[in-house]
Scaffold this active site. Structure first.
Site, short mmCIF file in Angstrom:
data_model
loop_
_atom_site.label_atom_id
_atom_site.label_comp_id
_atom_site.label_asym_id
_atom_site.label_seq_id
_atom_site.Cartn_x
_atom_site.Cartn_y
_atom_site.Cartn_z
N GLN A 13 0.83 -1.21 0.00
CA GLN A 13 0.00 0.00 0.00
C GLN A 13 0.87 1.26 0.00
O GLN A 13 0.58 2.22 0.69
CB GLN A 13 -0.93 -0.01 1.21
N SER A 14 1.94 1.27 -0.77
CA SER A 14 2.85 2.42 -0.79
C SER A 14 2.20 3.65 -1.43
O SER A 14 1.77 3.61 -2.58
CB SER A 14 4.11 2.04 -1.57
#
Ligand SMILES: *Cc1c(COP(=O)(O)O)cnc(C)c1O
Length: 333
Positions: free
Chosen positions: A78-79
Site C-alpha cells: 500500500q505504498s
C-alpha cells in the site's frame, strides 16, 4: 546563496502549491490545550495527493534530464510513494514500474486502495516477497528494462535522497511564509519513515533562519529512534551539500518519537482508529491508517499528557495516504 541554488535546481510542476494551512477549532477546543493547525499536504493534487509529490517534482526533473523513458521505484503493497510516482511518471510521459513488497499479502490487498490506483494508472507492478528498500527485484527489473532497450531511472525508496528532499526544503520555505501570516508556530508534528520529509524540513528551517526556529517532531511509524535519527542527519547533510551550504545538523537536535510503533508498520490499533475517527468527527478531515493516523494519534496522546504548553501553536503536517483507508476496511470497523 543557497536559496538561489535551490531555485536553480531542475523541477517539474506536479503539485498544487501552496497547500493550505487550516486552524482546527473543534479539535483544539475538545482538548482545551494548544492551538492545533493542519498543513494540507494531502491536497497536493496528484492522484489523491500526499507528501511524495513534492519530492517527485525534483526527482522527475532529474529523471527527464537523464533522458529516461521509464522510472522504477519500490515500496510496500500500500505504498503512497509508489502510487504518486506512478502518477508523476504518467504526467511526465514516462512509463512507471513499481516493485511492491507483498510478503504474506492476501490477494485482496493486492487489489485495493493504493494498488487499485496503481493499476488505473497503468503502472507495471513487479511483486516481491522480499521486504527491503534494496530488494534484488529492483536490479532485476532495471536490467530487464535495459535489455529491452529502455532507459530506466531509479527513484529511491520513499523518494528520499538529496534531490528528493529538496521538495521539503521548499515546503518549509512555503510554510514559513504562511506562518508569518498566522503570527507564530512553536511546533511542527508529522509522520516520519524513510526520513526524507524530516531531513528536508530540517534543512529548510535552517534556510529560513531565526524565524523558522520551531521544534520539528517526527513521529516514527516504523523505525527506532536512533537508527532513524542517523538517517535523517545523513540525508540533511547530503541535501546541504547539494545546496552548497556549509552546514550539517546536530544529531542531538533531531527530534524523533518512537513511542507509537505499536505492533509495527501498518498494524492498526486503537491509537490510529481513535485518531482517525476523532479528526473526522470534529473537523471532517480524513487521515490514513498507516502514517498520519499514527502520527495524529501520537500528537493527541502527547496533548493529553500535557507535553505542550497551553499557549503553544502546533502545526500537524497531513502528509497524505488517505487512499490506504480503502485497503483497511476491516481494521477500521
Ligand atoms: C511516505 C509517507 C510519510 C513519511 O515520509 P518520509 O519522507 O518517508 O519520512 C508520511 N506520511 C505519508 C502518508 C507517507 O506516504
Amino acid at each position: 546563496m543557497s536559496r538561489k541554488k535551490l531555485d536553480s535546481l531542475p523541477r517539474v510542476s506536479l503539485a498544487q502549491l501552496p497547500t493550505p494551512i487550516e486552524f482546527l477549532p473543534n479539535l483544539s477546543n475538545y482538548f482545551g490545550g494548544p492551538e492545533i493547525y493542519i498543513k494540507r499536504d494531502d491536497q497536493t493534487g496528484l492522484a489523491t495527493g500526499g507528501n511524495k509529490t513534492r519530492k517527485l517534482e525534483y526527482l522527475m526533473a532529474s529523471a527527464l534530464e537523464s533522458g529516461a523513458d521509464c522510472v522504477i521505484t519500490a515500496g510496500s503493497t500500500q505504498s503512497n510513494h509508489a502510487r504518486q510516482t506512478a502518477a508523476a511518471a504518467r504526467k511526465c510521459g514516462v512509463e512507471p514500474h513499481l516493485v511492491l513488497f507483498s510478503p504474506g499479502a492476501k490477494a485482496p490487498e493486492k487489489q485495493r486502495g493504493n494498488v487499485l490506483i496503481d493499476r488505473l494508472l497503468g503502472a507495471h507492478i513487479h511483486w516481491t516477497d522480499e521486504c527491503s528498500p534494496y530488494t534484488e527485484k529492483l536490479t532485476e527489473v532495471e536490467e530487464a528494462l535495459h535489455q529491452a532497450g529502455k532507459k530506466p531511472y531509479l527513484i529511491p525508496y520513499g523518494g528520499s535522497n538529496a534531490t528528493g528532499i529538496m521538495g521539503f526544503v521548499s515546503a518549509m520555505l512555503e510554510a514559513a511564509e504562511q506562518i508569518e501570516g498566522i503570527g507564530r508556530m512553536e511546533t511542527h508534528v508529522f509522520a516520519t519513515s524513510s526520513g526524507g520529509t524530516q531531513a528536508g524540513m530540517l534543512l529548510g528551517a535552517e534556510l529560513v533562519g531565526k524565524t523558522g526556529k520551531a521544534d520539528l517532531v517526527g513521529i516514527s511509524v516504523d523505525k527506532k529512534e536512533d537508527s532513524l535519527r542517523e538517517r535523517v542527519a545523513q540525508l540533511a547533510s547530503e541535501g546541504a551539500e547539494l545546496l552548497e551550504m556549509d552546514w550539517a545538523p546536530d544529531p542531538a537536535s533531531i527530534i524523533i518519537n518512537d513511542s507509537y510503533l505499536g505492533g509495527g508498520y501498518a498494524v492498526v490499533s486503537n491509537l490510529e482508529r481513535d485518531a482517525i475517527r476523532l479528526l473526522a468527527e470534529k473537523e471532517g478531515i480524513l487521515v490514513d491508517p498507516v502514517y498520519t493516523g499514527r502520527a495524529l494519534g501520537g500528537l493527541l496522546d502527547m496533548v493529553r499528557h500535557g507535553t505542550f504548553k497551553m499557549s503553544e501553536r502546533i502545526l500537524f503536517w497531513h502528509t497524505g495516504g488517505t487512499a490506504a483507508l480503502f485497503a483497511f476496511e476491516e481494521a477500521l470497523q
